[in-house]
Design a protein around this motif. Structure first.
Motif, PDB file in Angstrom:
ATOM      1  N   ARG A  52     -38.179  22.724   1.505  1.00  0.00           N
ATOM      2  CA  ARG A  52     -37.544  23.960   1.016  1.00  0.00           C
ATOM      3  C   ARG A  52     -36.857  23.688  -0.321  1.00  0.00           C
ATOM      4  O   ARG A  52     -37.010  24.447  -1.272  1.00  0.00           O
ATOM      5  N   LEU A  53     -36.091  22.610  -0.377  1.00  0.00           N
ATOM      6  CA  LEU A  53     -35.381  22.270  -1.605  1.00  0.00           C
ATOM      7  C   LEU A  53     -36.366  22.066  -2.754  1.00  0.00           C
ATOM      8  O   LEU A  53     -36.158  22.583  -3.847  1.00  0.00           O
ATOM      9  N   GLN A  54     -37.442  21.333  -2.501  1.00  0.00           N
ATOM     10  CA  GLN A  54     -38.413  21.079  -3.576  1.00  0.00           C
ATOM     11  C   GLN A  54     -39.045  22.381  -4.048  1.00  0.00           C
ATOM     12  O   GLN A  54     -39.247  22.580  -5.244  1.00  0.00           O
ATOM     13  N   ASN A  55     -39.344  23.287  -3.127  1.00  0.00           N
ATOM     14  CA  ASN A  55     -39.906  24.593  -3.517  1.00  0.00           C
ATOM     15  C   ASN A  55     -38.934  25.369  -4.397  1.00  0.00           C
ATOM     16  O   ASN A  55     -39.339  25.977  -5.392  1.00  0.00           O
ATOM     17  N   ILE A  56     -37.655  25.352  -4.035  1.00  0.00           N
ATOM     18  CA  ILE A  56     -36.636  26.055  -4.826  1.00  0.00           C
ATOM     19  C   ILE A  56     -36.512  25.402  -6.202  1.00  0.00           C
ATOM     20  O   ILE A  56     -36.465  26.091  -7.229  1.00  0.00           O
ATOM     21  N   LEU A  57     -36.452  24.076  -6.233  1.00  0.00           N
ATOM     22  CA  LEU A  57     -36.335  23.376  -7.514  1.00  0.00           C
ATOM     23  C   LEU A  57     -37.550  23.670  -8.399  1.00  0.00           C
ATOM     24  O   LEU A  57     -37.395  23.905  -9.603  1.00  0.00           O
ATOM     25  N   ASP A  58     -38.727  23.670  -7.815  1.00  0.00           N
ATOM     26  CA  ASP A  58     -39.942  24.000  -8.572  1.00  0.00           C
ATOM     27  C   ASP A  58     -39.867  25.427  -9.120  1.00  0.00           C
ATOM     28  O   ASP A  58     -40.227  25.681 -10.262  1.00  0.00           O
ATOM     29  N   GLN A  59     -39.388  26.327  -8.291  1.00  0.00           N
ATOM     30  CA  GLN A  59     -39.285  27.735  -8.681  1.00  0.00           C
ATOM     31  C   GLN A  59     -38.383  27.904  -9.904  1.00  0.00           C
ATOM     32  O   GLN A  59     -38.660  28.729 -10.777  1.00  0.00           O
ATOM     33  N   TYR A  60     -37.324  27.117  -9.978  1.00  0.00           N
ATOM     34  CA  TYR A  60     -36.377  27.231 -11.087  1.00  0.00           C
ATOM     35  C   TYR A  60     -36.631  26.207 -12.192  1.00  0.00           C
ATOM     36  O   TYR A  60     -35.877  26.143 -13.170  1.00  0.00           O
ATOM     37  N   GLY A  61     -37.680  25.402 -12.050  1.00  0.00           N
ATOM     38  CA  GLY A  61     -38.070  24.488 -13.112  1.00  0.00           C
ATOM     39  C   GLY A  61     -37.288  23.197 -13.197  1.00  0.00           C
ATOM     40  O   GLY A  61     -37.212  22.592 -14.272  1.00  0.00           O
ATOM     41  N   TYR A  62     -36.732  22.748 -12.081  1.00  0.00           N
ATOM     42  CA  TYR A  62     -36.004  21.479 -12.063  1.00  0.00           C
ATOM     43  C   TYR A  62     -36.876  20.400 -11.411  1.00  0.00           C
ATOM     44  O   TYR A  62     -37.605  20.673 -10.470  1.00  0.00           O
ATOM     45  N   ASN A  63     -36.765  19.182 -11.931  1.00  0.00           N
ATOM     46  CA  ASN A  63     -37.543  18.067 -11.381  1.00  0.00           C
ATOM     47  C   ASN A  63     -36.936  17.514 -10.098  1.00  0.00           C
ATOM     48  O   ASN A  63     -37.637  16.948  -9.277  1.00  0.00           O
ATOM     49  N   GLY A  64     -35.653  17.638  -9.946  1.00  0.00           N
ATOM     50  CA  GLY A  64     -34.984  17.109  -8.771  1.00  0.00           C
ATOM     51  C   GLY A  64     -33.535  17.549  -8.750  1.00  0.00           C
ATOM     52  O   GLY A  64     -33.039  18.196  -9.681  1.00  0.00           O
ATOM     53  N   LEU A  65     -32.854  17.179  -7.699  1.00  0.00           N
ATOM     54  CA  LEU A  65     -31.450  17.548  -7.545  1.00  0.00           C
ATOM     55  C   LEU A  65     -30.583  16.912  -8.627  1.00  0.00           C
ATOM     56  O   LEU A  65     -29.594  17.498  -9.052  1.00  0.00           O
ATOM     57  N   ALA A  66     -30.984  15.731  -9.098  1.00  0.00           N
ATOM     58  CA  ALA A  66     -30.225  15.077 -10.179  1.00  0.00           C
ATOM     59  C   ALA A  66     -30.248  15.935 -11.437  1.00  0.00           C
ATOM     60  O   ALA A  66     -29.230  16.018 -12.148  1.00  0.00           O
ATOM     61  N   ASP A  67     -31.381  16.575 -11.725  1.00  0.00           N
ATOM     62  CA  ASP A  67     -31.450  17.490 -12.870  1.00  0.00           C
ATOM     63  C   ASP A  67     -30.464  18.639 -12.706  1.00  0.00           C
ATOM     64  O   ASP A  67     -29.756  19.008 -13.642  1.00  0.00           O
ATOM     65  N   VAL A  68     -30.447  19.199 -11.519  1.00  0.00           N
ATOM     66  CA  VAL A  68     -29.547  20.326 -11.245  1.00  0.00           C
ATOM     67  C   VAL A  68     -28.097  19.873 -11.430  1.00  0.00           C
ATOM     68  O   VAL A  68     -27.296  20.569 -12.061  1.00  0.00           O
ATOM     69  N   GLN A  69     -27.769  18.704 -10.906  1.00  0.00           N
ATOM     70  CA  GLN A  69     -26.406  18.187 -11.039  1.00  0.00           C
ATOM     71  C   GLN A  69     -26.042  17.955 -12.497  1.00  0.00           C
ATOM     72  O   GLN A  69     -24.927  18.258 -12.921  1.00  0.00           O
ATOM     73  N   PHE A  70     -26.987  17.425 -13.271  1.00  0.00           N
ATOM     74  CA  PHE A  70     -26.724  17.188 -14.690  1.00  0.00           C
ATOM     75  C   PHE A  70     -26.423  18.502 -15.402  1.00  0.00           C
ATOM     76  O   PHE A  70     -25.417  18.618 -16.108  1.00  0.00           O
ATOM     77  N   TYR A  71     -27.298  19.496 -15.228  1.00  0.00           N
ATOM     78  CA  TYR A  71     -27.092  20.773 -15.913  1.00  0.00           C
ATOM     79  C   TYR A  71     -25.843  21.487 -15.400  1.00  0.00           C
ATOM     80  O   TYR A  71     -25.139  22.145 -16.173  1.00  0.00           O
ATOM     81  N   ALA A  72     -25.550  21.341 -14.132  1.00  0.00           N
ATOM     82  CA  ALA A  72     -24.325  21.947 -13.589  1.00  0.00           C
ATOM     83  C   ALA A  72     -23.096  21.322 -14.243  1.00  0.00           C
ATOM     84  O   ALA A  72     -22.117  22.016 -14.532  1.00  0.00           O
ATOM     85  N   SER A  73     -23.157  20.012 -14.503  1.00  0.00           N
ATOM     86  CA  SER A  73     -22.025  19.337 -15.159  1.00  0.00           C
ATOM     87  C   SER A  73     -21.863  19.780 -16.610  1.00  0.00           C
ATOM     88  O   SER A  73     -20.805  19.601 -17.201  1.00  0.00           O
TER      89      SER A  73
END
Length: 133
Positions: A52-73
């Protein structure tokens, strides 16, 4: 439900505990199948969560949770919203595992659990509590 485990130094692999004869054979050896079944269900739920997480990340164009954390920071609102959703989703999933799943006391009850449905309900609860961007 196919299980593999080790008991008293003996490897048991690919046993289908939904088949009564196999279950009886294991139980006759003094093997408590309830914790084994709970572990398998937990593994499956975590696998579904990962998908589920990978599908959501793909949908929003992120490679992984680390990408999301970086952009969130970097104060990216979309990434922060995704992290908030994931935190809620993860907490709900672990709450189910720690509380609801722990309450089951028989293999028959555990075999009736529809893991995909449980994960879907947890996902729906998570997006109600913390909507996706």
């Amino acid at each position: 439900m196919i299980v593999s485990f080790k008991h008293n130094g003996v490897e048991y692999s690919q046993w289908d505990i939904s088949i009564p004869e196999m279950r009886q054979k294991l139980e006759s050896k003094g093997i408590d199948l309830v914790p084994i079944a709970k572990t398998e269900i937990q593994k499956k739920l975590l696998q579904l969560q990962k998908q589920r997480l990978q599908n959501i990340l793909d949908q929003y164009g992120y490679n992984g949770l680390a990408d999301v954390q970086f952009y969130a920071s970097q104060n990216d609102h979309e990434a922060q919203t995704l992290l908030n959703w994931y935190s809620t989703y993860d907490n709900l999933l672990w709450s189910y595992i720690d509380n609801d799943l722990a309450a089951f006391t028989s293999v028959d009850e555990l075999l009736q659990i529809d893991m995909k449905n449980i994960e879907q309900q947890i996902y729906e609860q998570s997006i109600q509590a913390s909507p996706l961007p």
